[in-house]
Design an enzyme around this catalytic site. Structure first.
Site, mmCIF file in Angstrom:
data_model
loop_
_atom_site.group_PDB
_atom_site.id
_atom_site.type_symbol
_atom_site.label_atom_id
_atom_site.label_comp_id
_atom_site.label_asym_id
_atom_site.label_seq_id
_atom_site.Cartn_x
_atom_site.Cartn_y
_atom_site.Cartn_z
ATOM 1 N N ARG A 101 18.859 -20.275 -26.109
ATOM 2 C CA ARG A 101 20.069 -19.493 -26.376
ATOM 3 C C ARG A 101 20.150 -19.062 -27.834
ATOM 4 O O ARG A 101 21.212 -18.667 -28.308
ATOM 5 C CB ARG A 101 21.309 -20.299 -26.003
ATOM 6 C CG ARG A 101 21.368 -21.662 -26.640
ATOM 7 C CD ARG A 101 22.587 -22.422 -26.187
ATOM 8 N NE ARG A 101 22.498 -23.812 -26.596
ATOM 9 C CZ ARG A 101 23.529 -24.641 -26.605
ATOM 10 N NH1 ARG A 101 24.711 -24.223 -26.238
ATOM 11 N NH2 ARG A 101 23.367 -25.893 -26.968
ATOM 12 N N LYS A 117 22.990 -18.254 -32.413
ATOM 13 C CA LYS A 117 22.982 -19.262 -31.360
ATOM 14 C C LYS A 117 24.114 -18.956 -30.390
ATOM 15 O O LYS A 117 25.279 -18.912 -30.780
ATOM 16 C CB LYS A 117 23.157 -20.664 -31.947
ATOM 17 C CG LYS A 117 23.079 -21.778 -30.899
ATOM 18 C CD LYS A 117 23.139 -23.141 -31.558
ATOM 19 C CE LYS A 117 23.071 -24.265 -30.528
ATOM 20 N NZ LYS A 117 23.107 -25.598 -31.174
ATOM 21 N N ASP A 129 22.533 -20.182 -19.149
ATOM 22 C CA ASP A 129 23.120 -18.857 -19.352
ATOM 23 C C ASP A 129 22.897 -18.318 -20.760
ATOM 24 O O ASP A 129 23.269 -17.187 -21.062
ATOM 25 C CB ASP A 129 24.619 -18.874 -19.039
ATOM 26 C CG ASP A 129 25.402 -19.883 -19.871
ATOM 27 O OD1 ASP A 129 24.906 -20.282 -20.945
ATOM 28 O OD2 ASP A 129 26.504 -20.269 -19.448
ATOM 29 N N GLY A 130 22.309 -19.123 -21.636
ATOM 30 C CA GLY A 130 22.021 -18.643 -22.981
ATOM 31 C C GLY A 130 23.226 -18.550 -23.890
ATOM 32 O O GLY A 130 23.113 -18.040 -25.013
ATOM 33 N N ARG A 180 23.172 -19.001 -37.806
ATOM 34 C CA ARG A 180 22.531 -20.075 -38.571
ATOM 35 C C ARG A 180 21.534 -19.477 -39.560
ATOM 36 O O ARG A 180 20.890 -18.455 -39.282
ATOM 37 C CB ARG A 180 21.813 -21.043 -37.632
ATOM 38 C CG ARG A 180 22.675 -21.507 -36.476
ATOM 39 C CD ARG A 180 22.136 -22.737 -35.807
ATOM 40 N NE ARG A 180 20.898 -22.516 -35.068
ATOM 41 C CZ ARG A 180 20.350 -23.442 -34.278
ATOM 42 N NH1 ARG A 180 20.930 -24.630 -34.148
ATOM 43 N NH2 ARG A 180 19.233 -23.201 -33.619
ATOM 44 N N ASP A 260 11.814 -31.553 -30.307
ATOM 45 C CA ASP A 260 12.127 -30.133 -30.473
ATOM 46 C C ASP A 260 13.365 -29.925 -31.326
ATOM 47 O O ASP A 260 13.716 -28.784 -31.642
ATOM 48 C CB ASP A 260 12.301 -29.453 -29.111
ATOM 49 C CG ASP A 260 13.355 -30.123 -28.248
ATOM 50 O OD1 ASP A 260 13.125 -31.262 -27.838
ATOM 51 O OD2 ASP A 260 14.403 -29.498 -27.990
ATOM 52 N N ASP A 270 20.132 -28.467 -35.330
ATOM 53 C CA ASP A 270 20.653 -28.578 -33.957
ATOM 54 C C ASP A 270 21.782 -29.600 -33.846
ATOM 55 O O ASP A 270 21.592 -30.727 -33.383
ATOM 56 C CB ASP A 270 19.532 -28.917 -32.968
ATOM 57 C CG ASP A 270 18.619 -27.722 -32.735
ATOM 58 O OD1 ASP A 270 19.030 -26.595 -33.033
ATOM 59 O OD2 ASP A 270 17.492 -27.917 -32.268
#
Length: 493
Positions: A101, A117, A129-130, A180, A260, A270
């Site tokens: 996303r 994001k 759904d992103g 970001r 990740d 994140d």
């Protein structure tokens, strides 16, 4: 339909774009434009990040900027993409992942990547759904800047925009996009992706890109017989170790330390189910989804090393020697304890190391854990005790007064080696008054859901300068209310 923003006659954004990550080639990403959102509105903006990214201050509040940072328009020179990576999630190999996303708008002329994001579905969304929702976007926006204010390496957050478009999670919520900013969003998982597929050419290209752009000293090192890839692993290990020490010292729990979600630059990246500790519980798990407690506060340093071991395995085809690869990881075991002890000495106001410091710290941590003493408030009150000589506010945090008094005598003897005013000044500049506690974020979110963004703006200002007193904002520096313990933060956002 083109998303290109017509900038004719408009205020110049100040942004210029360079090739950056795109130079690696199509094996590393998919070209993809953001998916627009209807009727966007501003939720929050950081003027500090705008300056950091060389964005024109007059342009940022404009409708054109709102469109760009919602994903509804592109500036000339932007070439958006979604990158592919893989990774271990909760200790299990998850295979191909990628920007599910997040869409990278490009790299600015100042060498910063800018990423949206929540900008819509990508080839790596894996059925998602992103989108991102308002609550998680506000939390990431505020925590990115809170960590920067604390002096902790982190991705930054320029702004949050919102839309009334519905997004289904546990319930229907409204959509948001957070912009970001970082020198790079490359993760351990990018290396794992190509190593797992035995695509050594791409793996080498990625490693060379990272070395040439961020770790150039690895090219000329005499470490490991001049092996640049082993030197890269060592450098990343040391940056990660220092980052973990900073997290632990400030009481920060990440919540999802998957490979990740680990930055190759040693940045905090994140922000999902994060939390700053309230009462000090070394085994605290902030992520409601983490039923096994893998990412508990006291496990974070060990998990970071485990993740670095995965990175080492990914880089092994380039390093080529098992003993060298293991040696490159060894520095973590030296750097983390050294950095953590230095951070704790700084919190205690000690400029230099002395015999007995470790015992003093360990004794304090046991006292704090035994009574679940509030982490941030304890350190701030201890700092004020040194400043004004009054021990009662900090003593009031303990039921076991005798136990704390015994520790305080040892601390006072140790700190007497330095003038009180020097120690106090150092401690007040090290131990923050304000951190982004879960309940503070939730209060700002509840206001934002009513289109009142004053809570976001107010918290941002406090968190940008968390060591200042900010008279009149005692609520934001106080104990969490009883209802704060019922807030559940999970991987869902």
């Amino acid at each position: 339909m083109s998303l290109l923003l017509d900038t004719t006659g408009a205020v110049d954004s100040g942004l210029r774009w360079t090739t950056g990550f795109r130079a690696l080639g199509p094996a590393f990403f998919t070209d993809l434009k953001p998916t627009p959102l209807p009727a966007p509105y501003w939720v929050g903006r950081s003027d500090a990040v705008a300056r950091y990214a060389s964005i024109d201050a007059d342009w940022l509040p404009t409708p054109g900027a709102l469109a760009v940072f919602t994903g509804n328009a592109l500036l000339p020179g932007m070439a958006p993409l979604a990158s592919v990576y893989s990774g271990h999630q909760f200790g299990v190999w998850a295979g191909q992942l990628g920007d599910g996303r997040a869409i990278l708008l490009g790299q600015t002329g100042g060498g910063l990547e800018m990423q949206l994001k929540g900008a819509g579905r990508t080839p790596y969304s894996r059925g998602g759904d992103g989108r991102a929702v308002l609550r998680s976007s506000i939390r990431e926006f505020l925590c990115s800047e809170a960590m920067h204010g604390l002096g902790i390496p982190t991705t930054r957050a320029l702004c949050v925009t919102g839309s009334d478009q519905g997004v289904r999670r546990e319930e229907v919520e409204t959509a948001a996009v957070v912009t970001r900013v970082a020198p790079s969003f490359i993760r351990f998982g990018h290396f794992e992706h190509f190593a797992a597929a035995e695509r050594d050419d791409e793996l080498r290209a990625l490693a060379d890109f990272v070395i040439d752009n961020f770790y150039p000293a690895c090219r000329t090192t005499d470490r490991f017989g001049g092996n640049a890839y082993a030197a890269l692993l060592e450098a990343v290990s040391e940056r990660t170790a220092a980052l973990m020490a900073q997290w632990q010292a400030v009481g920060f729990c990440h919540g999802v330390m998957n490979t990740d979600n680990m930055s190759i630059l040693g940045l905090t990246i994140d922000y999902g189910p994060f939390q700053f500790l309230d009462g000090f519980d070394p085994k605290h798990v902030c992520n409601h989804s983490d039923t096994g407690g893998r990412y508990a506060y006291n496990q974070q340093p060990n998990v970071a090393y485990w993740n670095l071991f995965c990175l080492g395995q990914a880089l092994f085809p380039l390093i080529g020697d098992q003993e060298i690869a293991i040696a490159a990881l060894e520095s973590y075991k030296t750097v983390f304890p050294r950095e953590f002890e230095a951070r704790m000495r700084a919190k205690l106001g000690f400029a230099d190391a002395a015999d007995g410091d470790r015992i003093l710290v360990e004794g304090l941590l046991k006292l704090l854990a035994a009574e679940r003493v509030d982490w941030t408030i304890f350190w701030r009150r201890l700092s004020h005790h040194v400043a004004d000589g009054n021990p009662e506010p900090v003593r009031d945090l303990f039921v076991d007064r005798a136990g704390f008094d015994a520790w305080l005598r040892l601390f006072s003897e140790r700190s007497a080696q330095t003038p009180r005013e020097v120690t106090a000044k150092s401690m007040l500049a090290t131990n923050p008054k304000f951190v982004l506690r879960n309940h503070l974020g939730q209060e700002a979110i509840e206001l934002a859901r009513q289109k009142d963004f004053s809570g976001v703006e107010r918290l941002l200002k406090l968190l940008e300068t968390p060591f200042e007193e900010h008279p009149g904002f005692e609520h934001q520096a106080g104990f969490p209310p009883d209802w704060a313990s019922s807030i559940e933060i999970s991987c869902s956002s």
